[in-house]
Design a protein around this motif. Structure first.
Motif, mmCIF file in Angstrom:
data_model
loop_
_atom_site.group_PDB
_atom_site.id
_atom_site.type_symbol
_atom_site.label_atom_id
_atom_site.label_comp_id
_atom_site.label_asym_id
_atom_site.label_seq_id
_atom_site.Cartn_x
_atom_site.Cartn_y
_atom_site.Cartn_z
ATOM 1 N N HIS A 25 4.300 26.289 0.242
ATOM 2 C CA HIS A 25 4.764 25.386 -0.823
ATOM 3 C C HIS A 25 4.863 24.007 -0.268
ATOM 4 O O HIS A 25 5.769 23.211 -0.944
ATOM 5 C CB HIS A 25 6.409 26.035 -0.817
ATOM 6 C CG HIS A 25 6.688 27.378 -1.534
ATOM 7 N ND1 HIS A 25 7.904 28.163 -1.260
ATOM 8 C CD2 HIS A 25 5.692 28.069 -2.172
ATOM 9 C CE1 HIS A 25 7.543 29.314 -1.848
ATOM 10 N NE2 HIS A 25 6.228 29.370 -2.271
ATOM 11 N N GLU A 29 1.711 19.997 -5.296
ATOM 12 C CA GLU A 29 1.047 20.907 -6.407
ATOM 13 C C GLU A 29 1.920 22.335 -6.549
ATOM 14 O O GLU A 29 2.197 22.495 -7.654
ATOM 15 C CB GLU A 29 -0.454 21.093 -6.042
ATOM 16 C CG GLU A 29 -1.449 20.199 -6.628
ATOM 17 C CD GLU A 29 -1.348 19.560 -7.714
ATOM 18 O OE1 GLU A 29 -1.058 20.403 -8.490
ATOM 19 O OE2 GLU A 29 -1.265 18.257 -7.781
ATOM 20 N N THR A 30 2.482 22.529 -5.502
ATOM 21 C CA THR A 30 3.458 24.004 -5.866
ATOM 22 C C THR A 30 4.729 23.230 -6.437
ATOM 23 O O THR A 30 5.137 23.943 -7.442
ATOM 24 C CB THR A 30 3.646 24.369 -4.613
ATOM 25 O OG1 THR A 30 2.471 24.707 -3.943
ATOM 26 C CG2 THR A 30 4.884 25.346 -4.524
ATOM 27 N N ARG A 32 4.677 20.810 -8.747
ATOM 28 C CA ARG A 32 4.329 20.540 -10.056
ATOM 29 C C ARG A 32 4.404 21.734 -10.700
ATOM 30 O O ARG A 32 4.814 22.138 -11.863
ATOM 31 C CB ARG A 32 2.968 19.780 -9.857
ATOM 32 C CG ARG A 32 2.453 19.565 -11.396
ATOM 33 C CD ARG A 32 1.231 18.592 -11.245
ATOM 34 N NE ARG A 32 1.572 17.516 -11.195
ATOM 35 C CZ ARG A 32 1.288 16.518 -10.117
ATOM 36 N NH1 ARG A 32 0.778 16.852 -8.987
ATOM 37 N NH2 ARG A 32 1.633 15.166 -10.190
ATOM 38 N N ARG A 33 3.656 22.905 -10.140
ATOM 39 C CA ARG A 33 3.591 24.201 -10.819
ATOM 40 C C ARG A 33 4.934 24.885 -11.138
ATOM 41 O O ARG A 33 5.120 25.405 -12.143
ATOM 42 C CB ARG A 33 2.792 25.104 -9.799
ATOM 43 C CG ARG A 33 2.556 26.670 -10.530
ATOM 44 C CD ARG A 33 1.436 27.407 -9.763
ATOM 45 N NE ARG A 33 1.611 27.261 -8.142
ATOM 46 C CZ ARG A 33 2.388 28.047 -7.797
ATOM 47 N NH1 ARG A 33 3.311 29.106 -8.319
ATOM 48 N NH2 ARG A 33 2.654 28.018 -6.321
ATOM 49 N N TRP A 34 6.066 24.746 -10.258
ATOM 50 C CA TRP A 34 7.356 25.219 -10.427
ATOM 51 C C TRP A 34 8.050 24.353 -11.354
ATOM 52 O O TRP A 34 8.665 25.033 -12.322
ATOM 53 C CB TRP A 34 8.238 24.949 -9.059
ATOM 54 C CG TRP A 34 7.876 26.008 -7.954
ATOM 55 C CD1 TRP A 34 6.969 26.958 -7.945
ATOM 56 C CD2 TRP A 34 8.630 25.582 -6.744
ATOM 57 N NE1 TRP A 34 6.943 27.665 -6.689
ATOM 58 C CE2 TRP A 34 7.828 26.968 -5.804
ATOM 59 C CE3 TRP A 34 9.456 24.940 -6.058
ATOM 60 C CZ2 TRP A 34 8.179 27.141 -4.522
ATOM 61 C CZ3 TRP A 34 9.806 25.118 -4.900
ATOM 62 C CH2 TRP A 34 9.223 26.278 -3.979
ATOM 63 N N HIS A 35 7.685 23.051 -11.618
ATOM 64 C CA HIS A 35 8.410 22.486 -12.518
ATOM 65 C C HIS A 35 7.753 22.627 -13.909
ATOM 66 O O HIS A 35 8.344 22.952 -14.990
ATOM 67 C CB HIS A 35 8.376 20.873 -12.227
ATOM 68 C CG HIS A 35 9.413 20.617 -11.074
ATOM 69 N ND1 HIS A 35 9.573 19.495 -10.440
ATOM 70 C CD2 HIS A 35 10.285 21.550 -10.450
ATOM 71 C CE1 HIS A 35 10.374 19.541 -9.506
ATOM 72 N NE2 HIS A 35 10.915 20.803 -9.583
ATOM 73 N N LEU A 36 6.423 22.741 -13.911
ATOM 74 C CA LEU A 36 5.767 23.272 -15.285
ATOM 75 C C LEU A 36 6.227 24.726 -15.625
ATOM 76 O O LEU A 36 6.316 24.694 -16.920
ATOM 77 C CB LEU A 36 4.260 23.018 -14.927
ATOM 78 C CG LEU A 36 3.388 21.690 -14.908
ATOM 79 C CD1 LEU A 36 2.060 21.937 -14.654
ATOM 80 C CD2 LEU A 36 3.692 20.804 -15.875
ATOM 81 N N GLU A 37 6.563 25.349 -15.024
ATOM 82 C CA GLU A 37 7.091 26.725 -15.084
ATOM 83 C C GLU A 37 8.182 26.808 -15.962
ATOM 84 O O GLU A 37 8.764 27.421 -16.950
ATOM 85 C CB GLU A 37 6.803 27.947 -14.188
ATOM 86 C CG GLU A 37 5.682 28.091 -13.609
ATOM 87 C CD GLU A 37 5.693 28.803 -12.451
ATOM 88 O OE1 GLU A 37 6.634 29.119 -11.889
ATOM 89 O OE2 GLU A 37 4.269 29.354 -11.787
ATOM 90 N N ASP A 42 5.902 17.539 -16.203
ATOM 91 C CA ASP A 42 5.146 17.129 -14.965
ATOM 92 C C ASP A 42 6.148 17.439 -13.699
ATOM 93 O O ASP A 42 7.022 17.638 -14.230
ATOM 94 C CB ASP A 42 4.665 15.655 -14.931
ATOM 95 C CG ASP A 42 3.762 15.224 -13.621
ATOM 96 O OD1 ASP A 42 3.622 16.043 -13.090
ATOM 97 O OD2 ASP A 42 3.518 14.060 -13.511
ATOM 98 N N VAL A 43 5.602 17.290 -12.393
ATOM 99 C CA VAL A 43 6.672 17.449 -11.468
ATOM 100 C C VAL A 43 7.880 16.508 -11.650
ATOM 101 O O VAL A 43 7.587 15.504 -11.988
ATOM 102 C CB VAL A 43 5.852 17.153 -10.226
ATOM 103 C CG1 VAL A 43 5.533 16.086 -9.922
ATOM 104 C CG2 VAL A 43 6.849 17.318 -9.063
#
Ligand SMILES: [Zn+2]
Length: 220
Positions: A25, A29-30, A32-37, A42-43
């Protein structure tokens, strides 16, 4: 480390941690992925600091962060990777300190620095940010100069010159010669006489004109 002020107003910086010590993590990018989920666009953070101390850019500084619910406006959000207090690294803190210094400097040291925990019930960030950054109770950096030192110009000055550089010259002459010139920014006969006596005292050419050598001696 380069920092340019965004156009939107900023008065506070908030600090966060990623709440993970997992190596997988340890990157923006991780986050950003968590926040997009979560359905964000965006992050939420502007900066992410890896365990190595590497600084990664998150969302644009022109955008308000999504990081401190109800307290996002006017803020910049910085996240350090980590969960357990003892697992944050010195390299991360060094980067954080340097980044905060640059950001504060861009705002003439008028910003305050806060933990996410100050505006929420979360234990975030998990490190002792007040000690790391040397913050006062109100979130000011203790070792920040009140304002950046002004760069004083040192042009060649002679009789009839005017302005801030002349005022600076007069103040220096007063100090060096223990005299009492009026600091009015006008290079008149009294100032010229003082320059000549200073030049003689220092073994310089006593022409009453303040050039590079005379400035050097005045500022020594
Ligand atoms: Zn947080």
């Amino acid at each position: 480390m380069d920092f340019s002020k965004p156009k939107r107003p900023v008065d506070r910086v908030f600090l966060h941690c990623s709440a993970s010590d997992s190596e997988a993590h340890d990157n923006i990018e991780t986050m950003r992925r968590w926040h997009l989920e979560r359905g964000w666009r965006d992050v939420g953070y502007h900066y992410f600091i890896r365990k190595s101390g590497e600084l990664e850019a998150g969302r644009s500084l022109e955008e308000v962060p999504a990081a401190q619910q109800g307290h996002n406006t006017g803020s910049i959000a910085i996240c350090l990777h980590g969960l357990k207090q003892e697992k944050f690294t010195k390299a991360q803190f060094d980067t954080l300190i340097a980044l905060c210094r640059e950001i504060d400097k861009a705002y003439e040291n008028q910003l305050t620095f806060h933990g996410h925990c100050e505006v929420s019930a979360k234990t975030c960030p998990a490190f002792d940010y007040k000690t790391v950054l040397g913050l006062t109770e109100s979130g000011d950096r203790k070792n920040a100069p009140a304002s950046e030192p002004q760069r004083v110009e040192q042009p060649i000055l002679e009789l009839t010159a005017k302005g801030a550089a002349v005022a600076h010259l007069q103040a220096l002459l007063n100090e060096k010669l223990q005299i009492d010139l009026t600091i009015d920014g006008h290079f008149g006969q009294l100032t010229k006489a003082a320059v000549i006596s200073f030049q003689r005292k220092k073994g310089l050419v006593d022409d009453g004109t303040v050039g590079r050598r005379t400035w050097e001696e005045l500022l020594a």
